[in-house]
Design a protein around this motif. Structure first.
Motif, PDB file in Angstrom:
ATOM      1  N   ARG A  76       2.614  20.223   5.513  1.00  0.00           N
ATOM      2  CA  ARG A  76       3.083  20.775   3.989  1.00  0.00           C
ATOM      3  C   ARG A  76       2.800  22.343   3.978  1.00  0.00           C
ATOM      4  N   ASP A  77       3.532  23.071   3.446  1.00  0.00           N
ATOM      5  CA  ASP A  77       3.298  24.570   3.063  1.00  0.00           C
ATOM      6  C   ASP A  77       2.176  25.077   4.049  1.00  0.00           C
ATOM      7  N   GLU A  78       2.608  24.859   5.418  1.00  0.00           N
ATOM      8  CA  GLU A  78       1.924  25.486   6.622  1.00  0.00           C
ATOM      9  C   GLU A  78       0.635  25.261   6.790  1.00  0.00           C
ATOM     10  N   ALA A  79       0.256  23.980   6.656  1.00  0.00           N
ATOM     11  CA  ALA A  79      -0.921  23.354   6.699  1.00  0.00           C
ATOM     12  C   ALA A  79      -1.103  21.837   6.874  1.00  0.00           C
ATOM     13  N   ILE A  80      -2.048  21.253   7.368  1.00  0.00           N
ATOM     14  CA  ILE A  80      -2.089  19.874   7.394  1.00  0.00           C
ATOM     15  C   ILE A  80      -2.440  19.418   5.958  1.00  0.00           C
ATOM     16  N   THR A  81      -1.800  18.690   5.147  1.00  0.00           N
ATOM     17  CA  THR A  81      -2.226  18.221   4.020  1.00  0.00           C
ATOM     18  C   THR A  81      -2.158  16.507   3.985  1.00  0.00           C
ATOM     19  N   TYR A  82      -2.805  15.988   3.173  1.00  0.00           N
ATOM     20  CA  TYR A  82      -2.754  14.373   3.037  1.00  0.00           C
ATOM     21  C   TYR A  82      -1.713  14.120   2.057  1.00  0.00           C
ATOM     22  N   ASP A  83      -0.732  13.585   2.514  1.00  0.00           N
ATOM     23  CA  ASP A  83       0.409  13.223   1.464  1.00  0.00           C
ATOM     24  C   ASP A  83       0.875  11.804   1.799  1.00  0.00           C
ATOM     25  N   PRO A  84       1.571  11.228   0.921  1.00  0.00           N
ATOM     26  CA  PRO A  84       2.077   9.952   1.248  1.00  0.00           C
ATOM     27  C   PRO A  84       3.091   9.899   2.476  1.00  0.00           C
ATOM     28  N   VAL A  85       3.003   9.176   3.472  1.00  0.00           N
ATOM     29  CA  VAL A  85       3.620   9.020   4.776  1.00  0.00           C
ATOM     30  C   VAL A  85       4.394   7.686   5.071  1.00  0.00           C
ATOM     31  N   LYS A  86       5.466   7.571   5.553  1.00  0.00           N
ATOM     32  CA  LYS A  86       6.231   6.441   5.526  1.00  0.00           C
ATOM     33  C   LYS A  86       6.193   5.892   6.983  1.00  0.00           C
ATOM     34  N   CYS A  87       6.082   6.772   8.049  1.00  0.00           N
ATOM     35  CA  CYS A  87       6.149   6.302   9.244  1.00  0.00           C
ATOM     36  C   CYS A  87       5.532   7.242  10.514  1.00  0.00           C
ATOM     37  N   VAL A  88       5.419   7.082  11.483  1.00  0.00           N
ATOM     38  CA  VAL A  88       4.774   7.958  12.544  1.00  0.00           C
ATOM     39  C   VAL A  88       5.173   9.225  12.676  1.00  0.00           C
ATOM     40  N   ALA A  89       6.777   9.311  12.365  1.00  0.00           N
ATOM     41  CA  ALA A  89       7.321  10.674  12.201  1.00  0.00           C
ATOM     42  C   ALA A  89       6.798  11.556  11.250  1.00  0.00           C
ATOM     43  N   ASP A  90       6.272  11.317  10.274  1.00  0.00           N
ATOM     44  CA  ASP A  90       5.535  12.009   9.028  1.00  0.00           C
ATOM     45  C   ASP A  90       4.194  12.724   9.630  1.00  0.00           C
ATOM     46  N   LEU A  91       3.793  12.067  10.607  1.00  0.00           N
ATOM     47  CA  LEU A  91       2.454  12.630  11.108  1.00  0.00           C
ATOM     48  C   LEU A  91       2.702  13.888  11.710  1.00  0.00           C
ATOM     49  N   PRO A  92       1.534  14.721  11.685  1.00  0.00           N
ATOM     50  CA  PRO A  92       1.828  16.214  12.360  1.00  0.00           C
ATOM     51  C   PRO A  92       1.720  16.104  14.040  1.00  0.00           C
ATOM     52  N   ALA A  93       2.916  15.611  14.554  1.00  0.00           N
ATOM     53  CA  ALA A  93       2.751  15.498  16.140  1.00  0.00           C
ATOM     54  C   ALA A  93       2.700  16.791  16.595  1.00  0.00           C
ATOM     55  N   GLY A  94       1.991  17.182  17.478  1.00  0.00           N
ATOM     56  CA  GLY A  94       1.772  18.379  18.186  1.00  0.00           C
ATOM     57  C   GLY A  94       1.295  19.591  17.531  1.00  0.00           C
ATOM     58  N   TRP A  95       0.972  19.411  16.197  1.00  0.00           N
ATOM     59  CA  TRP A  95       0.342  20.377  15.396  1.00  0.00           C
ATOM     60  C   TRP A  95      -1.350  20.472  15.369  1.00  0.00           C
ATOM     61  N   THR A  96      -1.915  21.662  15.468  1.00  0.00           N
ATOM     62  CA  THR A  96      -3.341  21.532  15.479  1.00  0.00           C
ATOM     63  C   THR A  96      -3.498  22.786  14.423  1.00  0.00           C
ATOM     64  N   ASP A  97      -4.819  23.035  14.026  1.00  0.00           N
ATOM     65  CA  ASP A  97      -5.171  24.259  13.117  1.00  0.00           C
ATOM     66  C   ASP A  97      -6.116  25.004  13.749  1.00  0.00           C
TER      67      ASP A  97
ATOM     68  N   PHE B  67       0.859  -1.144  -0.046  1.00  0.00           N
ATOM     69  CA  PHE B  67      -0.091  -0.088   0.001  1.00  0.00           C
ATOM     70  C   PHE B  67       0.947   1.436  -0.141  1.00  0.00           C
ATOM     71  N   GLU B  68       0.359   2.014  -0.470  1.00  0.00           N
ATOM     72  CA  GLU B  68       0.748   3.585  -0.476  1.00  0.00           C
ATOM     73  C   GLU B  68       0.137   4.125   0.776  1.00  0.00           C
ATOM     74  N   VAL B  69       0.570   4.685   1.707  1.00  0.00           N
ATOM     75  CA  VAL B  69      -0.276   5.022   3.092  1.00  0.00           C
ATOM     76  C   VAL B  69      -0.150   6.756   2.723  1.00  0.00           C
ATOM     77  N   ILE B  70      -1.286   7.300   2.650  1.00  0.00           N
ATOM     78  CA  ILE B  70      -1.515   8.605   2.545  1.00  0.00           C
ATOM     79  C   ILE B  70      -2.226   8.990   3.881  1.00  0.00           C
ATOM     80  N   GLY B  71      -1.581   9.831   4.422  1.00  0.00           N
ATOM     81  CA  GLY B  71      -1.974  10.467   5.826  1.00  0.00           C
ATOM     82  C   GLY B  71      -1.525  11.752   5.780  1.00  0.00           C
ATOM     83  N   PRO B  72      -1.880  12.445   7.169  1.00  0.00           N
ATOM     84  CA  PRO B  72      -1.808  13.855   7.315  1.00  0.00           C
ATOM     85  C   PRO B  72      -0.411  14.121   7.705  1.00  0.00           C
TER      86      PRO B  72
END
Ligand code: SF4
Ligand code: SF4
Ligand code: SF4
Ligand code: SF4
Lengths: 278, 433
Positions: free
Chosen positions: B91-112, B83-88
């Motif tokens: 990117r570009d100062e926003a949460i976007t849905y893009d390919p992610v490879k691991c938990v470190a790619d997820l927006p830990a500690g970010w909110t909108d 699978f290609e995993v697409i997650g939050p």
């Protein structure tokens, strides 16, 4: 670039292309007051250039070729705005020589950046800039081609997008309508997956009132749209102006924002004058 | 595990960028971002589309609990399965849905923070991975792509040959972080694009191969109104796995509920432990806090009201503000309209037919012989809102709005669909009058 022999090179595809092989359309490129950037877009179309020169006769294109064949021409491309009496007469001759007349870019379509003089005293510029002002003969206004002669198609942009130019040539060759949309830049921006810089970062962007065609180039590189392609089909400049004020733009900044390469396009002209009046 | 592939597909190259005249890069970006992961031959018995129909015995599968480390393992397992995993991600100062490879790619500690015409990404002290409300663009980007080549054709020896009219093969994707309103939007697009004898093969291939990991919200943005629509914040079906993220004195963890056999299989592979009563209570209170929404849309009798208010004075007021820029329809997860262009090359021997997202805010959208029939912004905005909140119900049996609030946030003119309905109801012809 090699100049095309009039009856020379066999065309790829020959009569199968849907264009009568017997008469390759004659193309001419004319320059008025401009920087040459739009004409260069044609030479910049490296991958397609050979196919284009195969399909058409480049009969008159002083920037690219010494061969200068007489008109009439099937398609005449005009770059640049009208700024002198001489050019105002020359464009009439050009129109008579061209079955289809296409303007290339912001100068030819809207008067270009040189139309900024339209709000100023040109005689004063001449006195200040030139050592011998008596040799300078110029008009007070820089005006688009369509203010002088009927134009069949206007290609927008400063400079034009070479893919749109190729699309226009291709569509004209096979007799179909070119796919050149006239809506806002925002559609291309969103389709590309960009995050809107105006909403997410408060960067002023003219995308919502600007004609598409650049592929949302500036917003893709974190810059607000400058409006190079001029007004879109139904630009609501008054509403955007209000929003940009909320983003902190002053009237002076807004006036300058609309007074770019397409300053003299009437919708942008009106918007800039409204900001100036405030 | 992947997917429905009744006809096993040969691996194919990433598809060529569609021949956008304006920007080849645009086309490349809008299409598959992944490379190399191919749909695997089918091993699950069921497909994603019927996820909601699976009779999953919830009683025998208590919700499970996983840690962020097990989430990491889950992502790795999915990638390993092709699978290609697409997650939050940020990117570009926003949460976007893009390919992610691991938990470190997820927006830990970010909110909108979202409000009309304004979005800001904020750092918070909460280390939550899903502490934002919604990505800038919706999952539509992956299921109903912005640009797609329908076919190409070539003239060979005087004859016209279709080179390729297959639906474009989609990479199997795992969509991680699908919210309740977004699942509702996917169901809405399912009805439009698949729920008819003319199915859209491009959407269908992507949809059926997609694995869905939904995430329940624990807070709502100021622009959310899923409660009014009834589309959230609780997720009830349509997922393979459903996560609720908890960060409290008991640690950082996820309550997980499987919705399909595939989901159960995945949970077993990451050694999930059963959740405790306290965890389930925490899920309920997270949902309750997400359900505290300021924005409301009164949907009672809305269809009849809008049909009777074609001349409501509010349309003119909106028209003065609306830019006809189409950001609302591009951002909306249910808007499905496309335009189709034919393009030829200079030699006239090669032709392609492409489709791209279109919008009822463009002039060409309503072009019929002789001109555009919706020339004013008033007519266009009225078309949009009336379609979303009235005509959609007649066409597809549900509202065309799921209350995600994207059209409010991403409208550069700050036009708010909920406010406009309210203003119109205050000044308009009453449906029951
Ligand atoms: S960045 Fe500019 S062009 Fe892009 S969507 Fe926003 S306003 Fe439109
Ligand atoms: S109409 Fe607006 S709030 Fe409703 S689903 Fe579309 S973008 Fe979301
Ligand atoms: S609101 Fe407009 S763009 Fe969206 S689905 Fe309806 S007609 Fe299409
Ligand atoms: S409602 Fe907003 S986003 Fe939609 S077209 Fe009008 S100005 Fe653009």
């Amino acid at each position: 670039m090699s100049s095309e022999k009039k009856d020379g090179a066999k065309r790829k595809g020959g009569s199968k292309t849907g264009v009568k092989a017997a008469a390759k359309p004659k193309i001419a490129v004319f320059k008025f007051a401009s920087c040459d950037g739009c004409q260069l877009s044609l030479l910049d179309a490296e991958d397609e250039l050979l196919a284009i020169t195969d399909a058409v006769d480049i009969a008159y294109f002083p920037e690219a070729s010494r061969a200068m064949l007489k008109g009439p021409y099937d398609i005449g491309f005009v770059e640049g705005s009208i700024t002198t009496h001489h050019d105002a007469q020359r464009i009439q001759e050009v129109r008579r020589e061209c079955k289809t007349l296409v303007t290339l870019g912001a100068c030819a379509t809207a008067g270009g950046i040189q139309a900024l003089r339209n709000w100023k005293d040109v005689d004063e510029f001449i006195r200040v800039v030139y050592a011998s002002p008596q040799f300078i003969s110029t008009l007070k206004l820089s005006t688009p081609i369509a203010e002088h002669v009927p134009v069949d198609f206007e290609l927008r942009g400063c400079p034009i997008n070479k893919y749109q130019l190729i699309e226009l040539i291709t569509a004209t060759l096979c007799g179909r309508k070119p796919n050149i949309p006239t809506n806002s830049v925002c559609l291309a921006c969103k389709r590309k997956g960009n995050v809107c810089i105006a909403v997410a970062r408060g960067i002023p962007c003219l995308g919502p009132v600007t004609h598409t065609g650049c592929g949302a180039l500036c917003p893709s590189f974190d810059r607000g749209c400058y409006g190079c392609f001029g007004p879109m089909e139904t630009p609501n400049t008054a509403s955007l102006t209000e929003r940009l004020r909320i983003l902190g733009q002053t009237d002076d900044q807004l006036m300058r924002g609309f007074r770019g390469f397409n300053a003299w396009a009437w919708q942008f002209r009106r918007a800039s004058e409204e900001c100036e009046r405030k | 595990m992947a997917t429905r592939a009744q006809t096993p597909r040969a691996p194919r190259k990433k598809r060529e960028p569609s021949p956008t005249r304006n920007s080849p890069r645009a086309a490349a970006e809008a299409t598959s971002k992944g490379n190399g992961s191919q749909p695997k031959p089918n091993s699950g018995k069921r497909n994603a589309k019927t996820a909601s129909a699976i009779e999953f015995d919830r009683a025998n599968h208590r919700p499970a609990l996983i840690t962020p480390e097990q989430l990491e393992k889950l992502i790795a397992t999915l990638i390993n399965d092709g699978f290609e995993v697409i997650g939050p991600t940020v990117r570009d100062e926003a949460i976007t849905y893009d390919p992610v490879k691991c938990v470190a790619d997820l927006p830990a500690g970010w909110t909108d923070e979202q409000e009309p015409a304004r979005y800001r990404l904020k750092k918070s002290d909460n280390p939550a991975l899903f502490g934002y409300s919604l990505g800038a663009q919706s999952w539509k980007t992956f299921l109903h792509p912005a640009e797609a080549r329908l076919f190409a054709a070539e003239k060979q020896n005087g004859a016209f040959h279709i080179l390729n009219n297959d639906p474009i093969p989609a990479v199997s994707r795992a969509l991680l972080g699908v919210r309740a309103c977004e699942l509702a939007a996917i169901r809405a697009q399912d009805r439009v694009l698949l729920g008819d004898k003319y199915r859209d093969p491009i959407y269908g291939s992507r949809r059926e191969s997609a694995l869905i990991i939904a995430v329940q919200c624990s807070h709502a943005a100021a622009t959310c109104f899923c409660v009014s629509i009834g589309s959230g914040p609780k997720v009830s079906d349509g997922f393979d796995l459903l996560l609720t993220e908890l960060v409290d004195a008991n640690g950082h963890r996820f309550v997980v509920e499987p919705g399909t056999d595939r989901g159960i299989g995945l949970l077993a592979r990451v050694d999930a432990k059963p959740a405790l009563e306290a965890d389930l209570a925490a899920v309920e209170s997270a949902l309750a806090s997400a359900a505290q929404q300021q924005r409301k849309l009164d949907t009672a009798g809305l269809k009849e009201f809008l049909y009777e208010n074609f001349e409501n004075p509010q349309w003119d007021k909106i028209s003065a503000r609306c830019l006809s820029c189409a950001n609302c329809t591009m951002s909306c997860p249910t808007c499905f309209c496309t335009t189709v262009d034919d393009a030829t090359d200079v030699t006239g021997t090669h032709a392609e037919r492409c489709r791209r997202w279109d919008s009822c805010f463009t002039q060409s959208f309503s072009y019929i012989h002789g001109g555009s029939i919706r020339t004013s912004a008033k007519a266009r905005y009225r078309q949009w809102m009336t379609h979303k909140l009235a005509a959609w119900t007649d066409q597809f049996g549900s509202l065309g709005c799921v209350g995600c609030g994207r059209c409010i946030t991403w409208c550069p003119a700050a036009i708010d669909i909920t406010e406009e309905v309210r203003a119109m109801r205050e000044g308009g012809v009453r449906a029951d009058a």
